[in-house]
Design an enzyme around this catalytic site. Structure first.
Site, mmCIF file in Angstrom:
data_model
loop_
_atom_site.group_PDB
_atom_site.id
_atom_site.type_symbol
_atom_site.label_atom_id
_atom_site.label_comp_id
_atom_site.label_asym_id
_atom_site.label_seq_id
_atom_site.Cartn_x
_atom_site.Cartn_y
_atom_site.Cartn_z
ATOM 1 N N TYR A 152 27.737 41.395 30.243
ATOM 2 C CA TYR A 152 26.468 40.760 29.653
ATOM 3 C C TYR A 152 25.211 42.467 29.760
ATOM 4 O O TYR A 152 24.841 42.358 29.064
ATOM 5 C CB TYR A 152 26.653 40.538 31.733
ATOM 6 C CG TYR A 152 24.764 40.671 32.271
ATOM 7 C CD1 TYR A 152 23.526 40.889 31.345
ATOM 8 C CD2 TYR A 152 24.446 41.693 33.765
ATOM 9 C CE1 TYR A 152 22.833 40.440 32.153
ATOM 10 C CE2 TYR A 152 23.235 41.283 33.434
ATOM 11 C CZ TYR A 152 22.111 40.921 33.521
ATOM 12 O OH TYR A 152 20.443 40.807 33.623
ATOM 13 N N LYS B 133 37.002 38.867 30.297
ATOM 14 C CA LYS B 133 35.979 38.649 30.597
ATOM 15 C C LYS B 133 34.776 37.977 30.260
ATOM 16 O O LYS B 133 33.914 37.740 30.244
ATOM 17 C CB LYS B 133 35.023 39.223 32.730
ATOM 18 C CG LYS B 133 36.502 39.221 33.560
ATOM 19 C CD LYS B 133 35.962 40.184 34.261
ATOM 20 C CE LYS B 133 36.149 41.667 33.921
ATOM 21 N NZ LYS B 133 35.435 42.547 35.065
ATOM 22 N N THR C 37 27.553 53.394 39.474
ATOM 23 C CA THR C 37 26.971 52.262 40.902
ATOM 24 C C THR C 37 26.835 52.450 41.955
ATOM 25 O O THR C 37 26.868 53.513 42.316
ATOM 26 C CB THR C 37 28.378 50.524 41.115
ATOM 27 O OG1 THR C 37 27.771 50.334 42.177
ATOM 28 C CG2 THR C 37 29.331 51.507 41.183
ATOM 29 N N TYR D 292 35.778 49.214 44.571
ATOM 30 C CA TYR D 292 35.117 48.823 43.714
ATOM 31 C C TYR D 292 34.656 49.921 43.522
ATOM 32 O O TYR D 292 34.330 50.997 42.775
ATOM 33 C CB TYR D 292 33.663 48.343 43.486
ATOM 34 C CG TYR D 292 32.733 47.817 42.601
ATOM 35 C CD1 TYR D 292 33.586 47.754 41.431
ATOM 36 C CD2 TYR D 292 31.309 47.602 42.614
ATOM 37 C CE1 TYR D 292 32.567 47.886 40.325
ATOM 38 C CE2 TYR D 292 30.900 48.191 42.251
ATOM 39 C CZ TYR D 292 31.259 48.283 40.657
ATOM 40 O OH TYR D 292 30.131 48.448 39.380
ATOM 41 N N LEU E 171 23.007 37.351 43.191
ATOM 42 C CA LEU E 171 21.939 36.757 43.863
ATOM 43 C C LEU E 171 21.439 36.111 42.506
ATOM 44 O O LEU E 171 21.331 34.805 43.227
ATOM 45 C CB LEU E 171 20.956 37.783 44.306
ATOM 46 C CG LEU E 171 20.048 36.491 45.228
ATOM 47 C CD1 LEU E 171 20.730 35.170 46.674
ATOM 48 C CD2 LEU E 171 19.301 38.028 46.456
ATOM 49 N N ARG F 253 17.410 44.630 48.450
ATOM 50 C CA ARG F 253 17.672 45.529 46.958
ATOM 51 C C ARG F 253 17.058 45.695 45.921
ATOM 52 O O ARG F 253 15.288 44.900 45.850
ATOM 53 C CB ARG F 253 18.712 44.760 46.195
ATOM 54 C CG ARG F 253 20.052 43.872 47.049
ATOM 55 C CD ARG F 253 21.261 44.782 47.243
ATOM 56 N NE ARG F 253 22.801 44.979 48.215
ATOM 57 C CZ ARG F 253 22.720 45.367 49.495
ATOM 58 N NH1 ARG F 253 21.236 45.555 49.991
ATOM 59 N NH2 ARG F 253 23.271 44.978 49.798
ATOM 60 N N GLY G 225 30.608 44.818 53.710
ATOM 61 C CA GLY G 225 31.272 45.508 52.601
ATOM 62 C C GLY G 225 29.444 45.851 52.369
ATOM 63 O O GLY G 225 28.679 46.857 51.486
ATOM 64 N N ASP G 226 28.634 44.568 52.626
ATOM 65 C CA ASP G 226 26.592 44.748 52.191
ATOM 66 C C ASP G 226 25.490 46.183 53.084
ATOM 67 O O ASP G 226 25.610 45.571 54.661
ATOM 68 C CB ASP G 226 26.350 43.520 52.579
ATOM 69 C CG ASP G 226 26.489 42.400 51.001
ATOM 70 O OD1 ASP G 226 26.758 43.139 49.946
ATOM 71 O OD2 ASP G 226 26.143 41.576 51.868
HETATM 72 N N1 UDP Z 1 23.286 37.453 48.554
HETATM 73 C C1 UDP Z 1 22.968 36.416 48.874
HETATM 74 N N2 UDP Z 1 24.156 35.092 48.768
HETATM 75 C C2 UDP Z 1 24.020 35.094 47.792
HETATM 76 C C3 UDP Z 1 24.931 36.192 46.360
HETATM 77 C C4 UDP Z 1 23.843 37.293 47.174
HETATM 78 O O1 UDP Z 1 22.818 35.938 50.218
HETATM 79 O O2 UDP Z 1 24.924 33.472 47.317
HETATM 80 C C5 UDP Z 1 22.679 38.363 48.670
HETATM 81 C C6 UDP Z 1 23.910 39.120 48.961
HETATM 82 O O3 UDP Z 1 24.029 39.408 50.873
HETATM 83 C C7 UDP Z 1 23.025 40.872 48.563
HETATM 84 C C8 UDP Z 1 22.147 40.662 47.891
HETATM 85 O O4 UDP Z 1 21.775 38.902 47.699
HETATM 86 O O5 UDP Z 1 22.452 41.495 50.426
HETATM 87 C C9 UDP Z 1 22.744 40.897 46.071
HETATM 88 O O6 UDP Z 1 23.553 40.691 46.217
HETATM 89 P P1 UDP Z 1 24.432 40.994 44.785
HETATM 90 O O7 UDP Z 1 25.919 40.063 44.532
HETATM 91 O O8 UDP Z 1 23.500 39.814 43.296
HETATM 92 O O9 UDP Z 1 24.621 41.720 44.292
HETATM 93 P P2 UDP Z 1 24.866 43.201 44.617
HETATM 94 O O10 UDP Z 1 23.371 44.129 45.746
HETATM 95 O O11 UDP Z 1 26.602 43.329 45.891
HETATM 96 O O12 UDP Z 1 25.344 44.248 44.627
#
Ligand code: UDP
Length: 326
Positions: free
Chosen positions: A11, A35, A117, A141, A188, A219, A281-282
């Site tokens: 991507y 991938k 990252t 990661y 997301l 985010r 982990g979020d």
């Molecule tokens: N998120 C969500 N539902 C989903 C995918 C992501 O609520 O189906 C939330 C996730 O918990 C985070 C934000 O969206 O707070 C961004 O997630 P993403 O995986 O896009 O990126 P990350 O911040 O993990 O790199």
């Protein structure tokens, strides 16, 4: 410049390649297609289908192209998977990365831009996050990206390989030809757009009990073209020094619910949501200070408006209904 892009069929890699080619650089995309997508290899770039652990093929590519710089984006990047399968992440993000550095040393390639990252910071102590803030990854990661970052000053000291580590916040959006397509999709914005397109029933919000303005995670979304431009600017410092830069748009960031509302406005479609549990982990809040790269490289994001980022991704999805297969 003659640049080899690892992960150039992915991507972000495909958009970086697009920008390099547009600027007149000679580009080799080096990608195993494990991938990445063949259809994402940009016209005007040479393509080598091979693995980073294939040291002989890598060295041949460096010598044949007389490579002057590497942009290293080949990696595994799924947070959840990294926690359950650390071996895969240490192997592909650290060991393969070291194999790349060793090949660069052998072939006297001494410029590296590395795709790092925001996950290197873990649960940050303050916002916005600066490069000098503590790095305490909360998943494998982020830890493996940080491990590779930590190897770089030692390779510089021993072998003169200069490096710019770019710590991405949330890459999003698309160009006309290149967009986001992962299998499985975990990010997301593409997930919300799939719901808007009727390809999934609803978007699951991962927790609405965070200490944020509406209870969902905040985010910092950055357009993939703005990210790509930063890689090209970063190449220019490597004759003189190395650096670490955050890459985000800053400001207040956007909550998950705000992103869903913006997508409703952009697409005009109904998007159903259901609230689920937090994703392990979020962190609640991840927003960058990009002051350092703005100051040093005069970089600034052109797509500050979330609606424009979502709109570009929506257009790409509509023009590529089957992704790169179509
Ligand atoms: N998120 C969500 N539902 C989903 C995918 C992501 O609520 O189906 C939330 C996730 O918990 C985070 C934000 O969206 O707070 C961004 O997630 P993403 O995986 O896009 O990126 P990350 O911040 O993990 O790199």
């Amino acid at each position: 410049m003659r640049v080899l892009v690892t992960g150039g069929a992915g991507y972000i890699g495909s958009v970086v390649t697009e920008e390099l080619v547009r600027d007149g650089h000679e580009v080799v995309v080096y990608d195993s297609l494990y991938k990445g997508h063949r259809g994402a290899v940009v016209a005007g770039a040479e393509f080598v289908e091979a693995d980073l652990m294939d040291g002989e093929r890598l060295r041949r590519a460096f010598r044949e192209q007389r490579t002057e710089a590497v942009i290293h984006m080949a990696a595994d990047s799924l947070v959840g998977e990294s926690v359950t399968n650390p071996s895969k992440y240490y192997r592909n993000n650290v060991i393969a990365g070291l194999a790349l550095l060793d090949a660069m040393h052998d072939c006297e390639v001494r410029r590296l831009v590395f795709s790092s990252t925001a996950a290197t910071y873990g649960e940050p102590e303050k916002q916005p996050i600066e490069e000098s803030d503590p790095t305490n990854p909360t998943n494998t990661y982020g830890q493996t990206k940080l491990a590779f970052e930590h190897a770089l000053p030692w390779y510089e000291r021993a072998h003169g390989i200069r490096h710019a580590s770019l710590r991405y916040f949330n890459a999003a959006g698309a160009t006309r030809h290149c967009g986001e397509m992962h299998d499985p999709e975990t990010h997301l914005i593409p997930i919300i757009l799939q719901a808007a397109a009727g390809k999934r029933d609803a978007v699951e919000i991962y927790g609405e009990d965070y200490p944020t303005r509406d209870g969902t995670c905040v985010r910092d979304y950055i357009h993939v073209v703005d990210l790509a431009r930063a890689h090209i600017l970063a190449l220019s410092i490597l004759d003189t020094h190395s650096a670490v830069y955050n890459l985000g748009c800053g400001g207040d960031g956007y909550t998950v619910k705000e992103v869903i509302d913006a997508t409703r406005a952009v697409t005009g479609r109904e998007i159903k949501v259901k609230v689920g549990a937090r994703r392990p982990g979020d962190p609640a809040f991840l927003v960058a200070s990009s002051a350092r790269i703005k100051h040093d490289l005069n970089w600034s994001p052109q797509f500050q408006d979330l609606n424009l980022i979502i709109e570009s991704a929506w257009h790409w999805m509509q023009s590529h209904p089957d992704g790169y297969a179509g």
